[in-house]
Write an enzyme that holds these catalytic residues in place. Structure first.
Site, mmCIF file in Angstrom:
data_model
loop_
_atom_site.group_PDB
_atom_site.id
_atom_site.type_symbol
_atom_site.label_atom_id
_atom_site.label_comp_id
_atom_site.label_asym_id
_atom_site.label_seq_id
_atom_site.Cartn_x
_atom_site.Cartn_y
_atom_site.Cartn_z
ATOM 1 N N HIS A 162 -3.097 7.097 2.678
ATOM 2 C CA HIS A 162 -3.610 5.817 2.179
ATOM 3 C C HIS A 162 -4.992 5.583 2.796
ATOM 4 O O HIS A 162 -5.176 5.733 3.999
ATOM 5 C CB HIS A 162 -2.630 4.713 2.581
ATOM 6 N N CYS A 184 0.813 -1.219 0.000
ATOM 7 C CA CYS A 184 0.000 0.000 0.000
ATOM 8 C C CYS A 184 0.847 1.270 0.000
ATOM 9 O O CYS A 184 0.318 2.371 -0.157
ATOM 10 C CB CYS A 184 -0.951 0.013 1.188
ATOM 11 N N ASN A 237 -10.268 -0.060 0.695
ATOM 12 C CA ASN A 237 -8.808 -0.024 0.584
ATOM 13 C C ASN A 237 -8.386 -0.579 -0.779
ATOM 14 O O ASN A 237 -8.529 -1.772 -1.030
ATOM 15 C CB ASN A 237 -8.225 -0.865 1.728
HETATM 16 C C1 LIG Z 1 -9.902 -5.190 10.518
HETATM 17 C C2 LIG Z 1 -10.481 -4.220 11.545
HETATM 18 C C3 LIG Z 1 -11.528 -3.358 10.905
HETATM 19 C C4 LIG Z 1 -11.138 -5.037 12.662
HETATM 20 O O1 LIG Z 1 -11.636 -4.152 13.644
HETATM 21 P P1 LIG Z 1 -11.351 -4.411 15.193
HETATM 22 O O2 LIG Z 1 -12.061 -3.390 15.943
HETATM 23 O O3 LIG Z 1 -9.848 -4.496 15.347
HETATM 24 O O4 LIG Z 1 -12.020 -5.782 15.420
HETATM 25 P P2 LIG Z 1 -11.384 -7.154 15.923
HETATM 26 O O5 LIG Z 1 -10.558 -7.795 14.859
HETATM 27 O O6 LIG Z 1 -10.734 -6.925 17.250
HETATM 28 O O7 LIG Z 1 -12.690 -7.979 16.131
HETATM 29 C C5 LIG Z 1 -13.683 -7.622 17.072
HETATM 30 C C6 LIG Z 1 -14.869 -8.524 16.866
HETATM 31 O O8 LIG Z 1 -15.542 -8.163 15.649
HETATM 32 C C7 LIG Z 1 -15.708 -9.331 14.853
HETATM 33 N N1 LIG Z 1 -15.687 -8.956 13.443
HETATM 34 C C8 LIG Z 1 -14.628 -8.905 12.613
HETATM 35 N N2 LIG Z 1 -15.041 -8.524 11.388
HETATM 36 C C9 LIG Z 1 -16.370 -8.350 11.459
HETATM 37 C C10 LIG Z 1 -17.345 -7.963 10.528
HETATM 38 N N3 LIG Z 1 -17.042 -7.680 9.243
HETATM 39 N N4 LIG Z 1 -18.626 -7.865 10.950
HETATM 40 C C11 LIG Z 1 -18.965 -8.133 12.224
HETATM 41 N N5 LIG Z 1 -18.083 -8.508 13.150
HETATM 42 C C12 LIG Z 1 -16.797 -8.611 12.772
HETATM 43 C C13 LIG Z 1 -14.571 -10.238 15.253
HETATM 44 O O9 LIG Z 1 -14.866 -11.587 14.941
HETATM 45 C C14 LIG Z 1 -14.501 -10.009 16.739
HETATM 46 O O10 LIG Z 1 -15.500 -10.752 17.352
HETATM 47 P P3 LIG Z 1 -15.217 -11.476 18.758
HETATM 48 O O11 LIG Z 1 -14.918 -10.346 19.715
HETATM 49 O O12 LIG Z 1 -16.490 -12.190 19.011
HETATM 50 O O13 LIG Z 1 -14.032 -12.354 18.530
HETATM 51 C C15 LIG Z 1 -9.365 -3.335 12.161
HETATM 52 O O14 LIG Z 1 -8.530 -4.092 12.985
HETATM 53 C C16 LIG Z 1 -8.533 -2.665 11.120
HETATM 54 O O15 LIG Z 1 -9.021 -1.839 10.364
HETATM 55 N N6 LIG Z 1 -7.224 -2.969 11.064
HETATM 56 C C17 LIG Z 1 -6.352 -2.390 10.097
HETATM 57 C C18 LIG Z 1 -6.526 -3.105 8.798
HETATM 58 C C19 LIG Z 1 -5.901 -2.396 7.647
HETATM 59 O O16 LIG Z 1 -5.998 -1.214 7.515
HETATM 60 N N7 LIG Z 1 -5.282 -3.161 6.779
HETATM 61 C C20 LIG Z 1 -4.745 -2.721 5.574
HETATM 62 C C21 LIG Z 1 -3.344 -2.392 5.705
HETATM 63 S S1 LIG Z 1 -2.769 -1.747 4.206
#
Ligand SMILES: CC(C)(COP(=O)(O)OP(=O)(O)OC[C@H]1O[C@@H](n2cnc3c(N)ncnc32)[C@H](O)[C@@H]1OP(=O)(O)O)[C@@H](O)C(=O)NCCC(=O)NCCS
Length: 328
Positions: free
Chosen positions: A255, A115, A285
């Site tokens: 980004h 990215c 993204n």
């Molecule tokens: C991926 C992302 C959105 C997840 O959000 P988060 O707040 O960290 O959520 P978590 O991964 O801790 O998950 C929390 C809960 O939501 C759930 N969950 C994950 N995706 C879900 C979705 N699409 N819908 C509903 N629930 C979801 C998980 O299973 C978890 O449930 P649990 O507590 O029962 O285990 C976040 O971590 C993020 O944006 N990270 C950066 C990713 C990124 O930018 N990547 C690209 C890099 S170039």
């Protein structure tokens, strides 16, 4: 003789035609529009069809940039495509674009910095132009990650969209262009975002690949923490390197991975919301494609004008990150 600047003459973009909303995911995943919007800021994204590939979007975006600059493809000397989802392992996607454009006098290679790829590639071409090895070229940032995500993994497949943008850059004595760049990496974080199968470690269909995934794996929380810090740090470093302050920045084009990451980084930098460009809500993204598409839209909306100082910043798999300052 003084070194020329590497000026961005024009910009083009192209994204997948089909739009997929958060509600569309509700039909096959245990998720909701509310969850996706509140955690990521994304409402919809563009998803490539079977026929649409990285070279499709790259060629369209590059052709638009050339048309706007009124440059014949035969005059182009270099084509760089930043991507991690090229059409094939080889030939490079840049060579496919070179052929599609009819840029018969151009060199071409791909840049793999996930990215942050567009930032890295802009610096590479800018340095080549300033050093005199080429007089002009095209930088494309493009990705088609939806083809390699796991559509049953609700924490990753909702994040991505497909498309990219391209700039035509050339040597000029005008006092503008790509001014200053910071590029960083930390391979110890390679485990946080990766595609294991398909390279020389786990060749596809080999015994080594057994039990390994051929889809994007991402540890969301770790990437989130890394991203906020990396964005803040690289912006501070690039401003310091250029002898400028955050007040000198007219537009911040980060980004577009996640609205919460963008807001946290902008807050840390003390940037007011009207200086921050956001379109992650409509595209998700697009990896290396996200910054050039955001620059394109910012210009089209009149938020990015000739002479403005724009700061871009990106982060991604590697881990890699970086920022650049461009006098538009
Ligand atoms: C991926 C992302 C959105 C997840 O959000 P988060 O707040 O960290 O959520 P978590 O991964 O801790 O998950 C929390 C809960 O939501 C759930 N969950 C994950 N995706 C879900 C979705 N699409 N819908 C509903 N629930 C979801 C998980 O299973 C978890 O449930 P649990 O507590 O029962 O285990 C976040 O971590 C993020 O944006 N990270 C950066 C990713 C990124 O930018 N990547 C690209 C890099 S170039």
């Amino acid at each position: 003789m003084s070194r020329p600047n590497a000026v961005i003459r024009s910009i083009g973009m192209s994204v997948a035609e089909r739009v997929m909303t958060n509600h569309d995911f509700e039909e096959f995943l245990d998720t909701s529009d509310e969850w996706i919007k509140s955690r990521t800021g994304i409402s919809e994204r563009h998803i490539a069809s079977v026929e649409e590939t990285a070279s499709t979007f790259a060629t369209r975006a590059a052709a638009e940039a050339l048309e706007k600059a009124q440059v014949d493809p035969k005059e182009v000397e270099m084509i760089l495509v930043a991507t991690v989802t090229g059409d094939m392992q080889f030939p490079s996607t840049s060579c496919l674009v070179q052929y599609n454009l009819g840029a018969t006098n151009a060199g071409a290679f791909d840049v793999g910095a996930a990215c942050a790829g567009f930032i890295y590639a802009c610096e590479i071409l800018s340095s080549m132009i300033k050093g005199g090895s080429v007089r002009n070229g095209i930088v494309v940032g493009v990705d088609v990650l939806t083809k390699i995500v796991d559509w049953t993994d609700r924490s990753t497949c909702i994040l991505f969209g497909d498309g990219g943008g391209a700039v035509f850059m050339e040597a000029s004595d005008e006092d503008r262009g790509v001014m200053c760049t910071v590029m960083k990496s930390d391979g110890s974080g390679g485990k946080y975002i990766r595609l294991a199968v398909g390279g020389s470690l786990y060749p596809s269909r080999s015994p080594q690949a057994e039990g390994k995934s051929d889809r994007v794996y991402m540890a969301g929380r770790e990437v989130y923490k890394f991203a906020v810090k990396a964005m803040g740090d690289s912006c501070c470093t690039v401003l310091e390197k250029a002898g400028l302050s955050v007040d000198d920045v007219d537009l911040f084009v980060p980004h577009q991975a996640n609205l919460r990451i963008i807001e946290a980084a902008s807050d840390r930098l003390g940037l007011s919301p009207e200086k921050v460009f956001i379109n992650v809500d409509r595209y998700g993204n697009m990896s290396a494609g996200s910054i050039p598409v955001a620059l394109y839209e910012a210009e089209q909306m009149g938020r990015l004008k000739r002479g403005d100082l724009v700061m871009t910043v990106g982060f991604g798999a590697g881990l890699v990150w970086g920022a650049n300052l461009i006098r538009w």
